[in-house]
Motif scaffolding. Structure first.
Motif, PDB file in Angstrom:
ATOM      1  N   LEU A   1       0.816  -1.205   0.000  1.00  0.00           N
ATOM      2  CA  LEU A   1       0.000   0.000   0.000  1.00  0.00           C
ATOM      3  C   LEU A   1       0.854   1.261   0.000  1.00  0.00           C
ATOM      4  CD1 LEU A   1      -2.653  -0.978   2.707  1.00  0.00           C
ATOM      5  CD2 LEU A   1      -2.762  -1.378   0.244  1.00  0.00           C
ATOM      6  N   THR A   2       0.381   2.264  -0.710  1.00  0.00           N
ATOM      7  CA  THR A   2       0.942   3.614  -0.610  1.00  0.00           C
ATOM      8  C   THR A   2      -0.219   4.563  -0.317  1.00  0.00           C
ATOM      9  OG1 THR A   2       0.717   3.988  -3.001  1.00  0.00           O
ATOM     10  CG2 THR A   2       2.833   3.134  -2.214  1.00  0.00           C
ATOM     11  N   PHE A   3       0.106   5.750   0.190  1.00  0.00           N
ATOM     12  CA  PHE A   3      -0.930   6.696   0.590  1.00  0.00           C
ATOM     13  C   PHE A   3      -0.712   8.010  -0.144  1.00  0.00           C
ATOM     14  CE2 PHE A   3      -0.572   3.587   3.894  1.00  0.00           C
ATOM     15  CZ  PHE A   3      -1.885   3.353   4.288  1.00  0.00           C
ATOM     16  N   GLY A   4      -1.797   8.512  -0.760  1.00  0.00           N
ATOM     17  CA  GLY A   4      -1.715   9.719  -1.562  1.00  0.00           C
ATOM     18  C   GLY A   4      -1.877  10.988  -0.751  1.00  0.00           C
ATOM     19  N   ALA A   5      -2.008  12.125  -1.486  1.00  0.00           N
ATOM     20  CA  ALA A   5      -2.070  13.448  -0.861  1.00  0.00           C
ATOM     21  C   ALA A   5      -3.332  13.635  -0.027  1.00  0.00           C
ATOM     22  CB  ALA A   5      -1.991  14.529  -1.935  1.00  0.00           C
ATOM     23  N   GLU A   6      -4.354  12.812  -0.288  1.00  0.00           N
ATOM     24  CA  GLU A   6      -5.583  12.923   0.500  1.00  0.00           C
ATOM     25  C   GLU A   6      -5.335  12.693   1.978  1.00  0.00           C
ATOM     26  OE1 GLU A   6      -6.687  11.140  -3.553  1.00  0.00           O
ATOM     27  OE2 GLU A   6      -5.133  10.860  -2.028  1.00  0.00           O
ATOM     28  N   LEU A   7      -4.258  11.989   2.293  1.00  0.00           N
ATOM     29  CA  LEU A   7      -3.959  11.682   3.690  1.00  0.00           C
ATOM     30  C   LEU A   7      -3.711  12.952   4.507  1.00  0.00           C
ATOM     31  CD1 LEU A   7      -3.568   9.234   5.574  1.00  0.00           C
ATOM     32  CD2 LEU A   7      -1.128   9.405   5.109  1.00  0.00           C
ATOM     33  N   GLN A   8      -3.050  13.942   3.908  1.00  0.00           N
ATOM     34  CA  GLN A   8      -2.779  15.190   4.628  1.00  0.00           C
ATOM     35  C   GLN A   8      -4.060  15.973   4.874  1.00  0.00           C
ATOM     36  OE1 GLN A   8       0.165  15.790   5.976  1.00  0.00           O
ATOM     37  NE2 GLN A   8       0.748  13.809   5.118  1.00  0.00           N
ATOM     38  N   VAL A   9      -4.997  15.895   3.907  1.00  0.00           N
ATOM     39  CA  VAL A   9      -6.302  16.537   4.104  1.00  0.00           C
ATOM     40  C   VAL A   9      -7.029  15.873   5.264  1.00  0.00           C
ATOM     41  CG1 VAL A   9      -8.531  17.018   3.039  1.00  0.00           C
ATOM     42  CG2 VAL A   9      -6.438  17.146   1.669  1.00  0.00           C
ATOM     43  N   ALA A  10      -6.979  14.529   5.294  1.00  0.00           N
ATOM     44  CA  ALA A  10      -7.616  13.790   6.391  1.00  0.00           C
ATOM     45  C   ALA A  10      -7.026  14.191   7.725  1.00  0.00           C
ATOM     46  CB  ALA A  10      -7.461  12.289   6.157  1.00  0.00           C
ATOM     47  N   LYS A  11      -5.727  14.344   7.790  1.00  0.00           N
ATOM     48  CA  LYS A  11      -5.062  14.712   9.045  1.00  0.00           C
ATOM     49  C   LYS A  11      -5.559  16.076   9.541  1.00  0.00           C
ATOM     50  CE  LYS A  11      -1.826  14.436  12.281  1.00  0.00           C
ATOM     51  NZ  LYS A  11      -1.839  15.772  12.875  1.00  0.00           N
ATOM     52  N   LYS A  12      -5.737  17.035   8.642  1.00  0.00           N
ATOM     53  CA  LYS A  12      -6.221  18.357   9.044  1.00  0.00           C
ATOM     54  C   LYS A  12      -7.641  18.276   9.595  1.00  0.00           C
ATOM     55  CE  LYS A  12      -3.333  20.988   5.828  1.00  0.00           C
ATOM     56  NZ  LYS A  12      -3.312  21.904   4.655  1.00  0.00           N
ATOM     57  N   LEU A  13      -8.499  17.484   8.932  1.00  0.00           N
ATOM     58  CA  LEU A  13      -9.872  17.335   9.410  1.00  0.00           C
ATOM     59  C   LEU A  13      -9.913  16.647  10.770  1.00  0.00           C
ATOM     60  CD1 LEU A  13     -11.569  16.262   6.054  1.00  0.00           C
ATOM     61  CD2 LEU A  13     -11.912  18.427   7.271  1.00  0.00           C
ATOM     62  N   VAL A  14      -9.091  15.632  10.952  1.00  0.00           N
ATOM     63  CA  VAL A  14      -9.024  14.930  12.232  1.00  0.00           C
ATOM     64  C   VAL A  14      -8.553  15.881  13.330  1.00  0.00           C
ATOM     65  CG1 VAL A  14      -7.764  13.152  13.514  1.00  0.00           C
ATOM     66  CG2 VAL A  14      -8.735  12.620  11.278  1.00  0.00           C
ATOM     67  N   ASP A  15      -7.553  16.685  13.032  1.00  0.00           N
ATOM     68  CA  ASP A  15      -7.061  17.654  14.022  1.00  0.00           C
ATOM     69  C   ASP A  15      -8.154  18.645  14.418  1.00  0.00           C
ATOM     70  OD1 ASP A  15      -4.569  16.527  14.121  1.00  0.00           O
ATOM     71  OD2 ASP A  15      -3.647  17.912  12.700  1.00  0.00           O
ATOM     72  N   GLU A  16      -8.950  19.088  13.445  1.00  0.00           N
ATOM     73  CA  GLU A  16     -10.054  20.007  13.743  1.00  0.00           C
ATOM     74  C   GLU A  16     -11.044  19.364  14.703  1.00  0.00           C
ATOM     75  OE1 GLU A  16     -11.922  21.389  10.197  1.00  0.00           O
ATOM     76  OE2 GLU A  16     -10.066  22.209   9.341  1.00  0.00           O
ATOM     77  N   CYS A  17     -11.357  18.102  14.462  1.00  0.00           N
ATOM     78  CA  CYS A  17     -12.286  17.393  15.338  1.00  0.00           C
ATOM     79  C   CYS A  17     -11.736  17.290  16.758  1.00  0.00           C
ATOM     80  CB  CYS A  17     -12.567  15.988  14.789  1.00  0.00           C
ATOM     81  SG  CYS A  17     -13.533  15.954  13.260  1.00  0.00           S
ATOM     82  N   LEU A  18     -10.485  16.912  16.891  1.00  0.00           N
ATOM     83  CA  LEU A  18      -9.891  16.714  18.209  1.00  0.00           C
ATOM     84  C   LEU A  18      -9.823  18.016  18.994  1.00  0.00           C
ATOM     85  CD1 LEU A  18      -6.976  14.230  17.382  1.00  0.00           C
ATOM     86  CD2 LEU A  18      -9.208  13.721  18.388  1.00  0.00           C
ATOM     87  N   VAL A  19      -9.513  19.116  18.293  1.00  0.00           N
ATOM     88  CA  VAL A  19      -9.444  20.417  18.963  1.00  0.00           C
ATOM     89  C   VAL A  19     -10.823  20.823  19.475  1.00  0.00           C
ATOM     90  CG1 VAL A  19      -9.057  22.884  18.617  1.00  0.00           C
ATOM     91  CG2 VAL A  19      -7.413  21.228  17.735  1.00  0.00           C
TER      92      VAL A  19
END
Length: 219
Positions: free
Chosen positions: A115-133
């Motif tokens: 498996l490899t992970f594309g640029a969408e992963l960084q978008v997911a990380k930002k959304l997850v951070d928003e939720c946690l905050v």
């Protein structure tokens, strides 16, 4: 004459360089240092590392040959079965287990996706951070710990791949979280497959299985 050739080969293998009638070792900067100028303990360490390394290289080559021969034998057996039952030959082999007649020895072949992970992963990380905050430090502690394990990066773009599917399995109703999980799924690309071998044995059919360790980490 033959003895001189053997001696020169042994010296080269030991890292010793003859220059100007004297023996030297090459340092990390490529300079030739006379043996008499090197501390005895460093000479012993150099000799010890080179000796162990020779065994390591020989063992690595032996394991590589063993792996190649094993896959060749297993694939040949599967081809014989295909011929026997009139199945179409060729194509990729799947997960399969081979065993002795008394079922005390097994060879398991596991096919895993690369498996490899594309640029969408960084978008997911930002959304997850928003939720946690927004949720606050004291809420969703188990989920927060899992997120930290997944995105425990030493350099940008790395994730804990072993935990990411556990993260995708979490049920969270927050719409941004759902979009983040969708982005993670879209980021996953299968770029190939890799076959793994596992050898298992037991003293009798009623006993528990034990794994035959071949790699150094598990030995």
């Amino acid at each position: 004459m033959a003895d001189d050739v053997v001696a020169e080969a042994a010296a080269a293998h030991a890292g010793i360089v003859e220059a100007g009638g004297h023996k030297h070792l090459r340092d990390s900067k490529g300079r030739l240092i006379p043996l008499g100028m090197i501390k005895p303990q460093r000479l012993l360490e150099d000799e010890m590392v080179r000796k162990v390394f020779r065994f390591a290289l020989d063992l690595s080559a032996q394991v590589a040959r063993f792996k190649g021969h094993t896959f060749a034998d297993l694939n040949s057996f599967q081809t014989l079965l295909e011929q026997h039952y009139g199945a179409k030959q060729g194509g990729e082999k799947g997960n399969v287990t081979f065993s002795t007649f008394d079922d005390t020895m097994r060879i398991e072949v596991k096919i895993a996706d690369i498996l490899t992970f594309g640029a969408e992963l960084q978008v997911a990380k930002k959304l997850v951070d928003e939720c946690l905050v927004e949720w606050g430090a004291d809420s969703h502690e188990a989920l927060r710990a899992l997120v930290n394990r997944v995105f425990s990066v030493e350099k940008e773009g790395q994730i804990n791949r072993g935990e990411i599917f556990s993260l995708l399995a979490m049920e969270v109703e927050d719409e941004r979280w759902q979009r983040a999980m969708g982005a993670i799924r879209d980021s996953i690309h299968v770029t190939g497959t890799k076959a793994y071998l596992r050898f298992r044995m037991r003293p009798d059919p009623q006993a528990s299985w034990s794994t035959v360790a071949i790699d150094l980490a598990a030995a």
